[in-house]
Structures are given as structure tokens and as C-alpha cells.
Design a protein around this motif. Structure first.
Motif, PDB file in Angstrom:
ATOM      1  N   ILE A 157     -20.537 -11.462 -19.063  1.00 22.76           N
ATOM      2  CA  ILE A 157     -20.537 -10.644 -20.271  1.00 22.76           C
ATOM      3  C   ILE A 157     -21.923 -10.674 -20.897  1.00 22.76           C
ATOM      4  N   ASP A 158     -22.424 -11.871 -21.126  1.00 22.89           N
ATOM      5  CA  ASP A 158     -23.816 -12.049 -21.568  1.00 22.89           C
ATOM      6  C   ASP A 158     -24.293 -13.402 -21.079  1.00 22.89           C
ATOM      7  N   SER A 159     -25.401 -13.904 -21.606  1.00 23.23           N
ATOM      8  CA  SER A 159     -26.002 -15.133 -21.073  1.00 23.23           C
ATOM      9  C   SER A 159     -25.141 -16.368 -21.267  1.00 23.23           C
ATOM     10  N   GLN A 160     -24.180 -16.332 -22.204  1.00 24.34           N
ATOM     11  CA  GLN A 160     -23.336 -17.496 -22.458  1.00 24.34           C
ATOM     12  C   GLN A 160     -21.848 -17.210 -22.314  1.00 24.34           C
ATOM     13  N   LYS A 161     -21.500 -15.963 -22.004  1.00 23.49           N
ATOM     14  CA  LYS A 161     -20.087 -15.617 -21.933  1.00 23.49           C
ATOM     15  C   LYS A 161     -19.729 -14.961 -20.609  1.00 23.49           C
ATOM     16  N   PRO A 211     -11.752 -14.284 -21.960  1.00 28.46           N
ATOM     17  CA  PRO A 211     -13.200 -14.362 -22.174  1.00 28.46           C
ATOM     18  C   PRO A 211     -13.555 -15.801 -22.551  1.00 28.46           C
ATOM     19  N   LEU A 212     -14.578 -16.363 -21.935  1.00 24.95           N
ATOM     20  CA  LEU A 212     -14.907 -17.767 -22.146  1.00 24.95           C
ATOM     21  C   LEU A 212     -16.399 -17.959 -22.387  1.00 24.95           C
ATOM     22  N   THR A 213     -16.710 -18.875 -23.283  1.00 31.56           N
ATOM     23  CA  THR A 213     -18.095 -19.272 -23.515  1.00 31.56           C
ATOM     24  C   THR A 213     -18.386 -20.480 -22.636  1.00 31.56           C
TER      25      THR A 213
END
Length: 346
Positions: free
Chosen positions: A241-245, A254-256
């Protein structure tokens, strides 16, 4: 002791490729049945011949396909412990050990007696293999192997045929035996590999991954094969999803995560005992529906999934006292610690 292995061998269903360096240590090769574990050992011992490559032990070339070198089994100074122990059936325990022991008659007798004492076999020294228990056979096979004074010890699933109690007893014998020696242990038992070896190499469908420190391998397996072979029960296809997710596609969560997410992420995993009881509103905490509870000897295996979705269930393993204290709920808030989420690129 230094061993260099760079071999390729075509098998029926896949091609075995092994490329590693062993230096004064016990290394485990962890793989499923039929993955090429035993074949790797047999090539090193000289029982099987690779199609190409080289094997060098302490500066001696045992095999080199380009130079036409293939040293005989008896000249390799490699000890091989077979799964069935392969004791000579027509020799008693003492004779089995004496057969491979180097030296003159007096020296040989002294070494045999020392082996019998070390492996607690003095009382059965006159017994034949068929008269021994499984544990006695294993100890006799270990004694014979070490009596030959090999430079390298190869162990082919040495505990697989034993019951749980005897297996644990003989694992202690094996640990003492391997102390200060160089050895390769092949097994499909992740606990056995972790307890007996410092470095572990994962072998999946003939492809041997580079050996890694056991702690690092279990904490961050890197590949799907390594995650599964080290016992991870929860694995999902994943998308960045992005750099941390990330999105765990199979779980629909959805996870961090703690580490920066690579662009080529393929899977995410979490071990069943790393999930925690969380609080609503806490980051990485989700309401999960209990779909099944399986009672084990000392724990419960609780199967969970996101309510009103078709997400694949996750396995949560926790002590009986904890689950019973929670009151056996039908829904639970589950926290996924970011530092326990394992990212895999292949």
C-alpha cells in the motif's frame, strides 16, 4: 574443518542445486520429504555422483566434474549415519565398531572399549543388531561412525524412526556427540534443526538456500518455503500500500509493518503464537470472529477470520489458561505486532 559444496544433479522431478560453505560447525538442512535432503548428503559422501560441480573437504578435492575427480567412498573420510543405521547384521556391537576402527590390535581394542563406555553399550557389546532396541541401534551406529574418525559427520534424519520419549533422550546423546565436531544434519523437524545446529539451510524442491543463523531464519524467513518449513501457519498473499503498509489479500486485512515494504512483496506471515489480545481502536488491531477452537495438550488453537468477509482464517495459538480466562468469546480483538509480521519477496 572446511567443506565447499557446489553441485548440480538432475533428479526425476527437479534438479538439485547445492552451493554452500561449511566451516567448523553443525549445519542443518531443513526440507520436506522428497526435497533432495538425503541426495545432498549422498553426493558429499560419494554414494551418489553429481552431474556437475565440485566438493572439497579440508583442501582435498573429493569430486570435480571438470577434472574427472571422484574419490571413493572409503577414501573420503566422511562418516554417514543412515536413517536405518545400517549396522552389519552378522556382527555384534563390538565387532561393528571394531570393523571401522583404525590402528593395531591393542590400540583398536582400547578405542572400541572407549566407544562402548561413551555410548553406554558395554552391557550389549555381544548383542547383534536384531537384538537391540531402536535407541541402542542408534547409539551403536553413532559409536561405529565416530570410531572411524571421520573429518565430517553426515546425519540423515537420525531420530525420525524413534518415539517421542526416546527421541528426546537420544537427541541429548547426539548433541553431546556433535559438540566440537563438523556435521551436516538433514531433517524435516524444525525444532530438531534449531536445537542441534547453529546455521540452517532450507531446501525446497532441490533448491538449497544459503545457510543462515537459526535465530535470523526463524525471525525473518524471507521466502515462502522458509516460512512454511520453519512452522509458520499463517501466510497470505500480500500487496504494497505504501512504505509501511500492506494488504494481506487472503486475510482481507490492511496491516502496518515495522520494516520498509519492498516493491516486490509477495507474501506476509505471522506465527500463530505471536498474535496478541488487543484493544479496540489500537493500531493493527481488528475484531475477529472465532470460527473454530481446537484443544491441544497444553494450548488452544483458535481459528479466526474477519467478520462478514470471505477472508481465509488465521490460526492463533495460546495457553489454555489464557483462553479460558477470556471466557471463550465468539469474537475477539486481535493485535498484529508490526515487528512480528514477516515480509517475503518470493
Amino acid at each position: 574443518m572446511e567443506l565447499t559444496v557446489q553441485i548440480v544433479k538432475k533428479l526425476r522431478d527437479f534438479t538439485l542445486r547445492a552451493d554452500f560453505l561449511l566451516h567448523d560447525e553443525v549445519m542443518a538442512v531443513l526440507g520436506a520429504s522428497g526435497s533432495g535432503k538425503s541426495m545432498t548428503l549422498k553426493c558429499i559422501a560419494g554414494i551418489e555422483t553429481p552431474d556437475e560441480g565440485r566438493i572439497v573437504l579440508n583442501g582435498r578435492t573429493l569430486f570435480d566434474s571438470t577434472q574427472g575427480i571422484n574419490v571413493r567412498i572409503q577414501d573420503r573420510h566422511v562418516g554417514y549415519l543412515f536413517q536405518d543405521y545400517a549396522l552389519f547384521p552378522n556382527m555384534n556391537v563390538a565387532e561393528n565398531i571394531a570393523f571401522v576402527t583404525p590402528g593395531g590390535a591393542a590400540e583398536k581394542a582400547q578405542k572400541v572399549q572407549a566407544c562402548l563406555q561413551q555410548f553406554k553399550l558395554a552391557d550389549v557389546k555381544d548383542a547383534y543388531p536384531r537384538e537391540l532396541s531402536g535407541g541402542q541401534q542408534q547409539r551403536a551406529a553413532l559409536a561405529r561412525l565416530l570410531a572411524a574418525e571421520p573429518e565430517l559427520v553426515l546425519l540423515d534424519e537420525p531420530l525420525s524412526a524413534l518415539d517421542t520419549y526416546l527421541r528426546w533422550q537420544l537427541e541429548q546423546v547426539l548433541r553431546e556427540t556433535l559438540a566440537g565436531r563438523s556435521a551436516i544434519l538433514v531433517t524435516h523437524d524444525r525444532g530438531e534443526a534449531y536445537r542441534l545446529a547453529g546455521n540452517i539451510a532450507v531446501l525446497a524442491q532441490g533448491q538449497l538456500q544459503q545457510p543462515r543463523r537459526r535465530e535470523s531464519l526463524f525471525q525473518n524467513p524471507d521466502t515462502l518455503a522458509a516460512a512454511l518449513l520453519t512452522g509458520c501457519k499463517n501466510v497470505s498473499a500480500a500487496q504494497k500500500i505504501d512504505s509501511q503498509k500492506i494488504m494481506a489479500l487472503d486475510w482481507q486485512l490492511p496491516l502496518t509493518v515495522q520494516s520498509p515494504v519492498p516493491g516486490e512483496i509477495k507474501y506476509v506471515g505471522i506465527r500463530a503464537h505471536y498474535m496478541e489480545l488487543g484493544q479496540a481502536g489500537q493500531a493493527n488491531t481488528y475484531t475477529m470472529e472465532v470460527v473454530q477452537v481446537v484443544e491441544d495438550v497444553f494450548s488452544y488453537r483458535v481459528m479466526l477470520h474477519v467478520p462478514h468477509t470471505s477472508g481465509v482464517a488465521l490460526r492463533w495459538e495460546l495457553p489454555k489458561s489464557v483462553w479460558e480466562k477470556m471466557g471463550r468469546p465468539s469474537q475477539v480483538e486481535v493485535y498484529f505486532p508490526p515487528d512480528k509480521l514477516m515480509i517475503m519477496e518470493e
